[in-house]
Enzyme design. Structure first.
Site, short mmCIF file in Angstrom:
data_model
loop_
_atom_site.label_atom_id
_atom_site.label_comp_id
_atom_site.label_asym_id
_atom_site.label_seq_id
_atom_site.Cartn_x
_atom_site.Cartn_y
_atom_site.Cartn_z
N ASP A 60 0.87 -1.17 0.00
CA ASP A 60 0.00 0.00 0.00
C ASP A 60 0.92 1.23 0.00
O ASP A 60 2.11 1.13 0.34
CB ASP A 60 -0.94 0.00 1.21
CG ASP A 60 -2.13 0.93 0.97
OD1 ASP A 60 -2.09 1.75 0.04
OD2 ASP A 60 -3.12 0.84 1.73
C1 BGC Z 1 -4.95 3.35 0.03
C2 BGC Z 1 -5.02 2.33 -1.09
C3 BGC Z 1 -4.84 3.02 -2.41
C4 BGC Z 1 -3.52 3.76 -2.42
C5 BGC Z 1 -3.25 4.51 -3.70
C6 BGC Z 1 -3.72 4.24 -0.07
O1 BGC Z 1 -3.84 5.30 0.82
O2 BGC Z 1 -4.97 2.68 1.27
O3 BGC Z 1 -6.25 1.65 -1.05
O4 BGC Z 1 -4.89 2.08 -3.45
O5 BGC Z 1 -3.56 4.72 -1.36
O6 BGC Z 1 -4.08 5.59 -3.84
#
Ligand code: BGC
Length: 736
Positions: free
Chosen positions: A229
């Site tokens: 993530d």
């Molecule tokens: C989120 C993810 C997301 C990623 C990219 C993170 O803050 O938890 O679900 O895909 O950002 O935007």
């Protein structure tokens, strides 16, 4: 023909290799040699393709894309084929936008109704999340676009999500928090898995070898890529060793230097880095869009599909005296509430989409429906002028529709809620309107369960969750009966938040999130506690009625087949989601009263009947034995329950499972009398007779003291006058 092979990787410099295992920037993989950078984008309910001003929290705008209903709503469709089609549409859009991987779906379990990201997740039940997400993933990937299934794993709160440790016992982890991921990996082969921010039992997930390699790859056979993530990696070298392939977005040159130095200093084997590099290159090779991609797709058709998805998912929670459907041509209808004009139709954070064409309930209202604002979303207190206007409109109309819900600031990625209540001005207005008009329907827009102190005062409640950009059209489809509602709740609505099993632990400790409730999440808890709930898991009404009959159970050599009939006994066509629950009456471990093991949505014309057949594999009866590390299905009695919701069981029958294993494989001095007495097991019966123990036990158990003696282990039967020789003889005989 593939150009990525060991020779190609061996020809890369160390710096090139290091640059491949981090993002080139926020959304792209690195460019190396002939390998072009590949773009990924959120997900999951529409595209958030950003060209400039990149961020992971939905702050900056992205290209226009259709905002489909969020997973909290699509889950209520209980319709795998619909989720497959949704995946296809997202895949078509992603391909046209030159994307390689879509960052979704999110499949974490809704453990607490306060969790900020529940709107993005499917269910409190892993079977629902697993089956629907499998269909979604297959749909997206059928269009040549990969997915990233997130957030792996046990990321069930937003507060301190980067550091808090989800402390979970192994059986609960396997049965509740991992099993949906396991199904998706095995049945849909996702391109990538996104590891979560949190720790699991004290170990940061981004460098958790047990999760990322032992379980995901070695046990489940995952052969795709694991990415982090955004910002989840704490120690990149440890992460690579644990099985993480791609750090997103990475820290640019600093990350490259860190990896290069670690290899040079012998802290990271180059061969280990090569494995991650190979997986990144294979992902890019497989999912990189062609350069001559068609750049356009039919957004209007997708908007119509977004409406259809919402139509199939919106849940009619309550409908006393057939308050709905409305007949706005024959009656005066007042529509109240700012959410009708400024609807909540999607969630906040990284899933936020720049919608193509939002149709509000106000835009879509039938001509002779009147509208007043009623309350202000910007303020929790009642505004006297808006309030009086609403009461006047409600008094002057035959029927009232109040739009209520959580304002955007209350519910988003990045933080959790502190209460499960609507703003005070909305609750007050609903109660006041219900005082002056006996025909009130409340339409809810919210990402997760909500308390309803006014539920007994209104006639109907419609749950639309966050219904996507066609929210207005779909809401009126349901209210006017153009579409017969068929959604069912994929989560329980407790009466009050303190009834929830996590009430004592959720967000109580900044560093540790202790999953004390174990397996007893959602209906598994409320049922076992016999607690009344506001609306149970699986609940949803229709404008027609369904009856169930003819339950049959057939145990085959590897599977158990359950069949029954569902009949539409009403006057309009409708769809019913029949639910099959199993109650394990056999295994000697903690068990919920029932667990959902299959579901099927059937479309029936008035008077039409259909036989529904469900085939359950052995795993449907199994529990995870953390001592042996195996899934155990124990032979013995199970209750099969078929119903219209978890609390509306229409048919039930018990049967004896014979495709599992015999629990009493080994009898010892620790075995209790109740485990060998009147079990019907031939081996035990014979040994009891041959050892003469049967008569001794019959004498003991026949005098109203059954419970006392049944609860003594064999080794202690001396206290009941049975000799050790006789006990040992029985144990030898039964085990031979
Ligand atoms: C989120 C993810 C997301 C990623 C990219 C993170 O803050 O938890 O679900 O895909 O950002 O935007």
């Amino acid at each position: 023909m593939t150009t990525i092979d060991r020779d190609f990787i061996a020809g890369l410099t160390l710096t090139e290799k290091a640059s491949l295992v981090i993002g080139h920037d926020f959304w792209f993989t690195a460019q190396v040699s002939h390998v072009r950078p590949m773009m990924m984008t959120d997900g999951p309910s529409g595209l958030r393709k950003q060209s400039a001003g990149a961020d992971a929290l939905g702050i900056n705008d992205s290209v226009k894309a259709v905002a489909f209903p969020t997973s909290a709503l699509t889950a209520c469709s209980f319709d795998e084929s619909l989720l497959h089609q949704l995946g296809e549409q997202l895949g078509i859009a992603a391909r046209a936008e030159d994307l390689g991987v879509l960052l979704g779906p999110g499949v974490n379990i809704k453990r607490s109704p306060l969790a900020g990201r529940n709107f993005e997740y499917f269910s409190e039940d892993p079977l629902v999340a697993g089956k629907l997400a499998t269909a979604y993933v297959n749909g997206v990937q059928s269009q040549g676009v990969g997915v990233s299934v997130k957030h792996f794993a046990a990321n069930n709160r937003e507060n301190e999500r980067f550091t808090s440790s989800s402390n979970i016992d192994e059986r609960t982890l396997r049965e509740i928090y991992l099993s949906q991921f396991e199904r998706i990996v095995k049945e849909a082969h996702p391109a990538t898995i996104m590891c979560s921010y949190n720790k699991l039992n004290g170990v940061q997930v981004s460098n958790n070898q047990r999760l990322l390699t032992d379980i995901l790859r070695n046990e489940w056979g995952f052969d795709g890529l694991v990415m982090s993530d955004w910002g989840a990696v704490v120690d990149h070298v440890a992460a690579i060793k644990a099985g993480l392939d791609l750090e997103m977005p990475g820290k640019g040159q600093a990350s490259i230097d860190e990896i290069v130095t670690a290899v040079k200093e012998g802290r990271l084997q180059e061969s280990r880095l090569d494995i991650a590099v190979e997986r990144v290159l294979k992902m890019v090779e497989k999912w990189q869009p062609a350069t001559d991609q068609v750049q356009d797709y039919d957004k209007e058709a997708q908007h119509r599909f977004a409406r259809q998805v919402a139509d199939e998912s919106i849940v009619l929670l309550k409908n006393d005296q057939q308050e709905l459907p409305l007949h706005p041509n024959q009656e005066t209808v007042a529509m109240i509430g700012e959410l009708a004009a400024q609807p909540r139709y999607q969630g906040g954070g990284s899933s936020h989409v720049n919608a193509v064409r939002v149709v509000t309930p106000l835009d879509a209202k039938p001509t002779n429906v009147t509208y007043v604002q009623g309350y202000s979303l910007a303020d929790d207190d009642s505004d006297a002028a808006l309030f009086d206007q609403a009461i006047a409109a409600a008094t002057a109309s035959d029927r009232v529709i109040i739009f209520a819900g959580y304002p955007e600031e209350m519910e988003s990625e990045g933080f959790d809620k502190t209460a499960m209540c609507l703003p005070e001005n909305q609750n007050q207005l609903i109660m006041a309107v219900a005082n002056v008009n006996p025909h009130v329907t409340v339409v809810l827009q919210n990402g997760s369960a909500v308390e309803m102190p006014w539920v007994n005062d209104v006639q109907a409640v419609v749950e639309t969750y966050l219904a996507g950009e066609a929210v207005g059209e779909a809401t009126w489809d349901i209210l006017t009966g153009k579409v017969n509602p068929s959604g069912k709740l994929a989560e329980t609505f407790p009466i009050k938040v303190s009834d929830n099993p996590t009430a004592l632990s959720f967000n109580q400790d900044q560093t540790n999130e202790n999953y004390h409730e174990g397996l007893f999440v959602g209906y598994r808890y409320y049922d076992k506690k016999h607690l009344p709930v506001l609306f149970p898991f699986g609940h949803g009404l229709s404008y027609t009625d369904f009856t169930y009959d003819h339950l049959e159970i057939k145990a085959g050599p590897d599977t158990v087949t359950v069949s029954f009939n569902v009949t539409n006994t009403g006057h309009v066509a409708g769809k019913e989601t029949a639910q099959l629950y199993i109650g394990n009456q056999t295994s000697p471990v903690e068990m919920p009263l029932k667990e959902l093991r299959d579901f099927a949505k059937v479309a029936l014309e008035p008077g039409q009947a259909q036989t529904v057949t469900m085939v359950l594999p052995r795993r449907s009866f199994a529990w995870y034995n953390s001592t042996t590390g195996t899934w155990e299905a124990d032979n013995g009695e199970y209750l099969v329950m078929v119903g219209s919701s978890s609390r509306d069981i229409r048919l039930q029958k018990s049967f004896n499972l014979t495709i599992g294993t015999d629990q009493l494989a080994k009898i010892t001095g620790e075995t209790y009398v109740h485990e060998i007495w009147q079990t019907g097991n031939q081996r035990i019966e014979e040994a009891l007779q041959q050892s003469g123990l049967d008569q001794k036990l019959a004498a003991l158990l026949g005098h109203g003291s059954d419970a006392i003696f049944a609860n003594i282990p064999l080794r202690s039967l001396g206290m009941a006058g049975i000799t050790n020789d006789q006990i040992q003889r029985f144990i030898r005989l039964v085990n031979d």
